[in-house]
Design an enzyme around this catalytic site. Structure first.
Site, PDB file in Angstrom:
ATOM      1  N   LYS A 140       0.854  -1.183   0.000  1.00 50.79           N
ATOM      2  CA  LYS A 140       0.000   0.000   0.000  1.00 50.79           C
ATOM      3  C   LYS A 140       0.890   1.232   0.000  1.00 50.79           C
ATOM      4  O   LYS A 140       1.900   1.278   0.695  1.00 50.79           O
ATOM      5  CB  LYS A 140      -0.915   0.016   1.233  1.00 50.79           C
ATOM      6  CG  LYS A 140      -2.029  -1.014   1.160  1.00 50.79           C
ATOM      7  CD  LYS A 140      -2.979  -0.877   2.329  1.00 50.79           C
ATOM      8  CE  LYS A 140      -4.105  -1.903   2.212  1.00 50.79           C
ATOM      9  NZ  LYS A 140      -5.026  -1.787   3.356  1.00 50.79           N
ATOM     10  N   GLU A 141       0.470   2.206  -0.811  1.00 50.67           N
ATOM     11  CA  GLU A 141       1.184   3.480  -0.842  1.00 50.67           C
ATOM     12  C   GLU A 141       0.204   4.610  -0.574  1.00 50.67           C
ATOM     13  O   GLU A 141      -0.974   4.506  -0.902  1.00 50.67           O
ATOM     14  CB  GLU A 141       1.912   3.689  -2.171  1.00 50.67           C
ATOM     15  CG  GLU A 141       1.005   3.857  -3.366  1.00 50.67           C
ATOM     16  CD  GLU A 141       1.769   4.093  -4.665  1.00 50.67           C
ATOM     17  OE1 GLU A 141       2.967   3.775  -4.757  1.00 50.67           O
ATOM     18  OE2 GLU A 141       1.129   4.609  -5.603  1.00 50.67           O
ATOM     19  N   LYS A 169       3.845  15.097  -7.441  1.00 44.82           N
ATOM     20  CA  LYS A 169       3.061  14.174  -6.608  1.00 44.82           C
ATOM     21  C   LYS A 169       4.029  13.156  -6.032  1.00 44.82           C
ATOM     22  O   LYS A 169       4.861  12.607  -6.761  1.00 44.82           O
ATOM     23  CB  LYS A 169       1.976  13.480  -7.435  1.00 44.82           C
ATOM     24  CG  LYS A 169       1.166  12.471  -6.611  1.00 44.82           C
ATOM     25  CD  LYS A 169      -0.084  11.985  -7.319  1.00 44.82           C
ATOM     26  CE  LYS A 169       0.202  11.033  -8.424  1.00 44.82           C
ATOM     27  NZ  LYS A 169      -1.015  10.471  -9.042  1.00 44.82           N
TER      28      LYS A 169
END
Length: 162
Positions: free
Chosen positions: A70-71, A83
């Protein structure tokens, strides 16, 4: 141990058009749809695309690297067109990394051109230093090439309809 990898790609579209793709969730959707050989899935588990959004990335079977993780979007600067995401669960963290950050930046080159710059920054514990060899800029480069082709195709479609 600290490391950094970079990739630059010229995009033959205005920076604002490129940022509309890279600065939003659209880039993840495009990657998931067009690169099944690299990513099995890209799912939003939290958020709406802004800072704090969490994505779960699952790599396709046989792709070397961390499997899935997960990021979290930790920075979105629409003015500077930057970003950043950081791994917050699984994947690289399970392999001894204490930081794994990916930065997408769109740099204005001219009125009709821009540069995509992708950067991976990482820190790994000394006892796991050999795991640094699994870090590859290739997924970022592949994503940039896919985005370039997508943006050029859209640009051609818009010009043909005018």
């Amino acid at each position: 141990m600290i490391g950094k990898l970079e990739h630059e790609q010229e995009l033959h579209v205005p920076a604002s058009e490129a940022w509309d793709l890279f600065g939003t969730l659209r880039i993840g959707q495009l990657v998931a749809q067009e690169l099944p050989q690299l990513f099995q899935s890209v799912e939003i588990t939290e958020g709406d695309g802004g800072v704090g959004t969490v994505l779960k990335l699952t790599f396709a079977p046989g792709v070397p690297g961390p499997g899935d993780y997960k990021e979290k979007f930790t920075k979105i600067d629409n003015e500077k067109r930057i970003k950043e995401t950081e791994v917050v669960e699984g994947g690289y963290l399970e392999l001894g990394f204490t930081l794994f950050r990916v930065r997408f930046e769109v740099i204005e080159k001219g009125e009709e051109s821009s540069i995509f710059k992708g950067t991976i920054e990482y820190e790994v514990k000394e006892e796991n230093a050999s795991n640094a060899s699994i870090v590859s800029i290739q997924p970022v480069a592949t994503t940039a090439e896919l985005a370039k082709n997508y943006l050029l195709k859209n640009k051609a479609s818009k010009e043909a309809s005018q």
